[in-house]
Design a protein around this motif. Structure first.
Motif, mmCIF file in Angstrom:
data_model
loop_
_atom_site.group_PDB
_atom_site.id
_atom_site.type_symbol
_atom_site.label_atom_id
_atom_site.label_comp_id
_atom_site.label_asym_id
_atom_site.label_seq_id
_atom_site.Cartn_x
_atom_site.Cartn_y
_atom_site.Cartn_z
ATOM 1 N N PHE A 14 0.985 -1.209 -0.567
ATOM 2 C CA PHE A 14 0.083 0.243 -0.047
ATOM 3 C C PHE A 14 0.448 1.303 -0.218
ATOM 4 O O PHE A 14 1.743 0.939 0.739
ATOM 5 C CB PHE A 14 -0.685 -0.045 1.006
ATOM 6 C CG PHE A 14 -2.051 -0.966 1.018
ATOM 7 C CD1 PHE A 14 -3.362 -0.508 0.830
ATOM 8 C CD2 PHE A 14 -1.757 -1.825 1.229
ATOM 9 C CE1 PHE A 14 -4.395 -1.866 0.927
ATOM 10 C CE2 PHE A 14 -3.034 -3.198 1.227
ATOM 11 C CZ PHE A 14 -4.090 -2.726 0.880
ATOM 12 N N LEU A 15 0.409 2.089 -1.276
ATOM 13 C CA LEU A 15 0.947 3.409 -0.787
ATOM 14 C C LEU A 15 0.121 4.499 0.023
ATOM 15 O O LEU A 15 -1.205 4.442 -0.563
ATOM 16 C CB LEU A 15 1.424 3.570 -2.412
ATOM 17 C CG LEU A 15 2.331 3.052 -2.977
ATOM 18 C CD1 LEU A 15 3.159 3.879 -4.585
ATOM 19 C CD2 LEU A 15 3.752 2.595 -2.816
ATOM 20 N N ALA A 16 0.592 5.577 0.578
ATOM 21 C CA ALA A 16 0.211 6.182 0.421
ATOM 22 C C ALA A 16 0.430 8.330 1.813
ATOM 23 O O ALA A 16 1.694 7.944 1.093
ATOM 24 C CB ALA A 16 -0.296 5.306 2.136
ATOM 25 N N GLU A 17 -0.496 8.700 1.086
ATOM 26 C CA GLU A 17 0.555 10.051 1.765
ATOM 27 C C GLU A 17 -0.058 10.444 2.793
ATOM 28 O O GLU A 17 -0.927 10.460 3.467
ATOM 29 C CB GLU A 17 -0.745 10.912 0.073
ATOM 30 C CG GLU A 17 0.532 12.434 0.927
ATOM 31 C CD GLU A 17 -0.915 13.136 -0.311
ATOM 32 O OE1 GLU A 17 -0.548 14.758 -0.084
ATOM 33 O OE2 GLU A 17 -1.952 13.398 -1.296
ATOM 34 N N VAL A 18 1.342 10.994 3.552
ATOM 35 C CA VAL A 18 1.016 11.448 5.097
ATOM 36 C C VAL A 18 0.208 12.643 4.296
ATOM 37 O O VAL A 18 0.475 13.382 4.883
ATOM 38 C CB VAL A 18 2.622 11.590 5.195
ATOM 39 C CG1 VAL A 18 1.999 11.809 7.141
ATOM 40 C CG2 VAL A 18 3.123 10.225 5.595
ATOM 41 N N VAL A 19 -0.713 12.729 5.759
ATOM 42 C CA VAL A 19 -1.830 14.438 4.901
ATOM 43 C C VAL A 19 -1.589 14.830 6.909
ATOM 44 O O VAL A 19 -2.149 16.032 7.118
ATOM 45 C CB VAL A 19 -3.320 13.636 4.868
ATOM 46 C CG1 VAL A 19 -3.329 13.056 3.884
ATOM 47 C CG2 VAL A 19 -3.984 13.072 6.035
ATOM 48 N N ALA A 20 -0.865 14.019 7.964
ATOM 49 C CA ALA A 20 -0.587 14.626 9.471
ATOM 50 C C ALA A 20 0.238 13.746 9.749
ATOM 51 O O ALA A 20 0.352 12.343 9.863
ATOM 52 C CB ALA A 20 -2.113 15.273 10.530
ATOM 53 N N ALA A 21 0.943 15.103 11.510
ATOM 54 C CA ALA A 21 2.119 13.597 11.444
ATOM 55 C C ALA A 21 2.471 14.628 12.874
ATOM 56 O O ALA A 21 2.054 15.477 12.826
ATOM 57 C CB ALA A 21 3.382 13.774 10.674
#
Length: 190
Positions: A139-146
């Motif tokens: 799975f590839l994902a964009e980090v939207v908050a860290a």
């Protein structure tokens, strides 16, 4: 509740650069789960992207596919037993959070819970890649908050002065390594 601070998205992938074991939390339609994943890594900086392997037979996989989101939680050494436990049992057997007494809190963007006792959290939205997901469980994902615990991550850098707050690397058979001492090397070319 432990302290945590927002991490600029430009520094989000730094939370994974040292290769720690992660706990993938997911939620959808009233169900939730958490699993251990050692195969997680940063992919890109802007926007920050990550990759994680989630087996096709898991409850986490079903929840991630249904919701399109997940959280990569980075546990500290104090969660070693819980990390082994969530990686050794199926969410289909019962709520792992309840059974193991794991406490959570809500992030700001995704519905998946963030796990207390960790030192960093990456809220992620899946970038659909059906071929990779079906063939490789990738799975590839964009980090939207860290987020990170400022006692160990500040100004875009890890600092592990407290041994109890060190992240872990899973080997096999219940064996872990804690992240060790850092050292700096100067570029000889400069």
């Amino acid at each position: 509740m432990q302290p945590y601070a927002s991490v600029p998205l430009s520094k989000a992938t730094t939370l994974l650069n040292h290769g720690p074991v992660t706990l993938v939390s997911s939620a959808h339609d009233g169900a939730r789960n958490v699993m251990a994943a050692s195969w997680a890594m940063p992919l890109d900086f802007t926007p920050p992207k990550v990759a994680v392997v989630i087996d096709a037979t898991t409850m986490t996989r079903r929840l991630v596919e249904s919701s399109g989101e997940f959280v990569l939680n980075i546990p500290a050494r104090g969660l070693a037993e819980a990390t082994l436990a969530v990686g050794s049992r199926s969410g289909d057997e019962g709520d792992k959070f309840e059974v193991l007494g794991l406490r959570t809190f809500q992030g700001t963007v995704v519905e998946a819970p963030l796990l207390e006792g960790c030192v960093a959290w990456l809220e992620c939205k899946v970038l659909p890649e059906p071929h990779n997901q079906q063939r490789y469980d990738l799975f590839l994902a964009e980090v939207v908050a860290a987020w990170a615990d400022p006692r160990v991550f500040a100004n875009g850098r890890w600092r592990f002065e407290d041994g109890a707050l060190r992240t872990m690397h899973y080997v096999a058979g219940g064996d872990f390594f804690a992240t060790g001492e850092s050292f700096k090397v100067r570029n000889a070319i400069d």
